[in-house]
Design a protein around this motif. Structure first.
Motif, PDB file in Angstrom:
ATOM      1  N   SER A  39     107.326  50.741  55.496  1.00 32.79           N
ATOM      2  CA  SER A  39     107.062  51.710  56.561  1.00 32.79           C
ATOM      3  C   SER A  39     107.146  51.047  57.934  1.00 32.79           C
ATOM      4  N   THR A  40     107.765  49.872  57.975  1.00 31.90           N
ATOM      5  CA  THR A  40     107.820  49.076  59.200  1.00 31.90           C
ATOM      6  C   THR A  40     109.203  49.150  59.835  1.00 31.90           C
ATOM      7  N   ARG A  41     109.260  49.611  61.061  1.00 33.47           N
ATOM      8  CA  ARG A  41     110.528  49.655  61.790  1.00 33.47           C
ATOM      9  C   ARG A  41     111.116  48.246  61.898  1.00 33.47           C
ATOM     10  N   GLY A  42     112.387  48.109  61.572  1.00 27.04           N
ATOM     11  CA  GLY A  42     113.063  46.822  61.646  1.00 27.04           C
ATOM     12  C   GLY A  42     113.112  46.069  60.340  1.00 27.04           C
ATOM     13  N   ALA A  43     112.334  46.479  59.332  1.00 25.87           N
ATOM     14  CA  ALA A  43     112.432  45.847  58.008  1.00 25.87           C
ATOM     15  C   ALA A  43     113.847  46.056  57.470  1.00 25.87           C
ATOM     16  N   THR A  44     114.393  45.034  56.831  1.00 28.27           N
ATOM     17  CA  THR A  44     115.816  45.039  56.495  1.00 28.27           C
ATOM     18  C   THR A  44     116.061  44.596  55.064  1.00 28.27           C
ATOM     19  N   LEU A  45     117.041  45.243  54.422  1.00 24.71           N
ATOM     20  CA  LEU A  45     117.589  44.809  53.139  1.00 24.71           C
ATOM     21  C   LEU A  45     119.045  44.429  53.359  1.00 24.71           C
ATOM     22  N   THR A  46     119.536  43.400  52.672  1.00 26.04           N
ATOM     23  CA  THR A  46     120.904  42.932  52.880  1.00 26.04           C
ATOM     24  C   THR A  46     121.621  42.699  51.562  1.00 26.04           C
ATOM     25  N   ARG A  47     122.953  42.797  51.622  1.00 34.15           N
ATOM     26  CA  ARG A  47     123.811  42.508  50.471  1.00 34.15           C
ATOM     27  C   ARG A  47     125.202  42.185  50.981  1.00 34.15           C
ATOM     28  N   SER A  48     125.797  41.103  50.497  1.00 35.80           N
ATOM     29  CA  SER A  48     127.173  40.763  50.853  1.00 35.80           C
ATOM     30  C   SER A  48     128.137  41.559  49.979  1.00 35.80           C
ATOM     31  N   VAL A  49     129.197  42.079  50.590  1.00 30.90           N
ATOM     32  CA  VAL A  49     130.214  42.829  49.857  1.00 30.90           C
ATOM     33  C   VAL A  49     131.587  42.245  50.173  1.00 30.90           C
ATOM     34  N   VAL A  50     132.511  42.399  49.233  1.00 27.26           N
ATOM     35  CA  VAL A  50     133.863  41.849  49.379  1.00 27.26           C
ATOM     36  C   VAL A  50     134.877  42.939  49.054  1.00 27.26           C
ATOM     37  N   ASN A  51     135.880  43.106  49.931  1.00 28.22           N
ATOM     38  CA  ASN A  51     136.976  44.058  49.709  1.00 28.22           C
ATOM     39  C   ASN A  51     136.456  45.425  49.303  1.00 28.22           C
ATOM     40  N   THR A  52     135.603  45.983  50.128  1.00 23.90           N
ATOM     41  CA  THR A  52     134.909  47.221  49.807  1.00 23.90           C
ATOM     42  C   THR A  52     135.414  48.368  50.670  1.00 23.90           C
ATOM     43  N   PHE A  53     135.625  49.530  50.067  1.00 23.78           N
ATOM     44  CA  PHE A  53     136.029  50.710  50.813  1.00 23.78           C
ATOM     45  C   PHE A  53     134.838  51.587  51.187  1.00 23.78           C
ATOM     46  N   GLY A  54     133.747  51.491  50.445  1.00 22.48           N
ATOM     47  CA  GLY A  54     132.592  52.319  50.736  1.00 22.48           C
ATOM     48  C   GLY A  54     131.392  51.888  49.924  1.00 22.48           C
ATOM     49  N   LEU A  55     130.266  52.489  50.226  1.00 22.00           N
ATOM     50  CA  LEU A  55     129.007  52.178  49.562  1.00 22.00           C
ATOM     51  C   LEU A  55     128.338  53.476  49.133  1.00 22.00           C
ATOM     52  N   GLY A  56     127.301  53.341  48.328  1.00 24.21           N
ATOM     53  CA  GLY A  56     126.448  54.466  47.998  1.00 24.21           C
ATOM     54  C   GLY A  56     125.007  53.988  47.983  1.00 24.21           C
ATOM     55  N   LEU A  57     124.176  54.557  48.831  1.00 26.23           N
ATOM     56  CA  LEU A  57     122.772  54.178  48.882  1.00 26.23           C
ATOM     57  C   LEU A  57     121.980  55.066  47.924  1.00 26.23           C
ATOM     58  N   VAL A  58     121.183  54.438  47.060  1.00 25.14           N
ATOM     59  CA  VAL A  58     120.299  55.159  46.146  1.00 25.14           C
ATOM     60  C   VAL A  58     118.883  55.036  46.711  1.00 25.14           C
ATOM     61  N   ALA A  59     118.262  56.160  47.029  1.00 28.53           N
ATOM     62  CA  ALA A  59     116.963  56.133  47.696  1.00 28.53           C
ATOM     63  C   ALA A  59     116.166  57.366  47.311  1.00 28.53           C
ATOM     64  N   THR A  60     114.909  57.377  47.717  1.00 25.71           N
ATOM     65  CA  THR A  60     114.030  58.535  47.523  1.00 25.71           C
ATOM     66  C   THR A  60     113.954  59.328  48.814  1.00 25.71           C
ATOM     67  N   THR A  61     114.010  60.657  48.709  1.00 24.09           N
ATOM     68  CA  THR A  61     113.751  61.529  49.842  1.00 24.09           C
ATOM     69  C   THR A  61     112.447  62.276  49.599  1.00 24.09           C
ATOM     70  N   CYS A  62     111.739  62.609  50.680  1.00 22.81           N
ATOM     71  CA  CYS A  62     110.450  63.292  50.551  1.00 22.81           C
ATOM     72  C   CYS A  62     110.014  63.822  51.911  1.00 22.81           C
TER      73      CYS A  62
END
Length: 202
Positions: free
Chosen positions: A99-122
Motif C-alpha cells: 500500500s506504499t506509493r513507489g514500491a516496485t516489482l521488477t522482471r527482466s524480459v528479452v525479445n518481448t512483444f507484450g506482457l500480461g499483468l495478473v492482479a486482484t481488483t477490488c
C-alpha cells in the motif's frame, strides 16, 4: 477416407520470442486426444500435432499453437515494503501486496512483444504504473465494484503497425510501480505475451 489411429505431438519451449524452434517429443503414437503437460512459469510453449491413419499414412505437422505461463509473483524482484501470502484462489497459490506509493516489482524480459499483468481488483484497491526501463507503457487502475482475483491486464510494449502487430520485439527491465497511497495493490504474476505469428491472436 481412412480413420485416424494415432497422433504425435511435439513442443518447443522458448524464453525469447524468436522464430527459431527446437522441437522435443511429447506424445508418440497415442490415441488420446487430450493430456496434461507440465510447464515451467515464465516460458512460451508452442505445440503442433500430426496424425497416422489405418493405411499407415502420416500427415504433415499442423500449424503451431502457442501459450505462455506467467511468472508467479515470487519470481519478481521487490523494492520497498511488500507483504506476501497464500490462497487457493491465486495463480500459483501466492500473492504479494503493498500500500506504499513507489514500491516496485521488477522482471527482466528479452525479445518481448507484450506482457500480461495478473492482479486482484477490488473496491479499495489502488493503482500501478508499468514501465519498461524509464518509459511508462501503461497505467492500471485496480479498483472495481467487486473483488476479482486473477484479473488479467494485457500490456503492449511498443507501437502497432497497420496489421495490428508490433514491428520489433523489445528487451529490458519491466517495473511495476505502485502509484497510489494507502490503497492495497495485490500482484499475482506477470506473463510474457506472444506475438500473433507465434500462433493465434494475442
Amino acid at each position: 477416407l481412412a480413420d485416424v489411429t494415432s497422433y504425435g505431438v511435439r513442443y518447443a519451449r522458448l524464453r525469447s520470442l524468436s522464430p527459431a524452434r527446437t522441437w522435443a517429443r511429447w506424445q508418440t503414437g497415442t490415441a488420446a486426444t487430450s493430456g496434461t503437460f507440465t510447464a515451467a512459469p515464465g516460458y512460451l510453449y508452442c505445440f503442433h500435432v500430426r496424425a497416422r491413419d489405418t493405411d499407415g499414412l502420416l500427415s504433415l505437422w499442423s500449424s503451431e499453437m502457442c501459450t505462455e505461463l506467467p511468472v508467479d509473483d515470487r519470481g519478481l524482484g521487490r523494492a520497498g515494503p511488500w507483504s506476501e501470502g497464500t490462497g487457493s484462489g491465486f495463480y500459483g497459490g501466492t500473492w504479494v501486496r503493498s500500500s506504499t506509493r513507489g514500491a516496485t516489482l521488477t522482471r527482466s524480459v528479452v525479445n518481448t512483444f507484450g506482457l500480461g499483468l495478473v492482479a486482484t481488483t477490488c473496491p479499495t484497491c489502488g493503482r500501478v504504473r508499468v514501465m519498461l526501463g524509464d518509459r511508462t507503457v501503461k497505467s492500471i487502475d485496480l479498483s472495481s465494484p467487486t473483488r476479482v482475483d486473477r484479473a488479467y491486464f494485457p500490456i503492449w510494449l511498443g507501437e502497432e503497425d497497420g496489421a495490428g502487430d508490433l514491428d520489433d520485439p523489445v528487451s529490458g527491465t519491466v517495473k511495476i510501480v505502485v502509484t497510489s497511497s494507502d490503497r492495497k495493490v495485490i500482484i499475482d504474476g506477470l506473463a510474457v505475451r506472444q506475438p500473433r505469428w507465434a500462433g493465434g491472436d494475442p
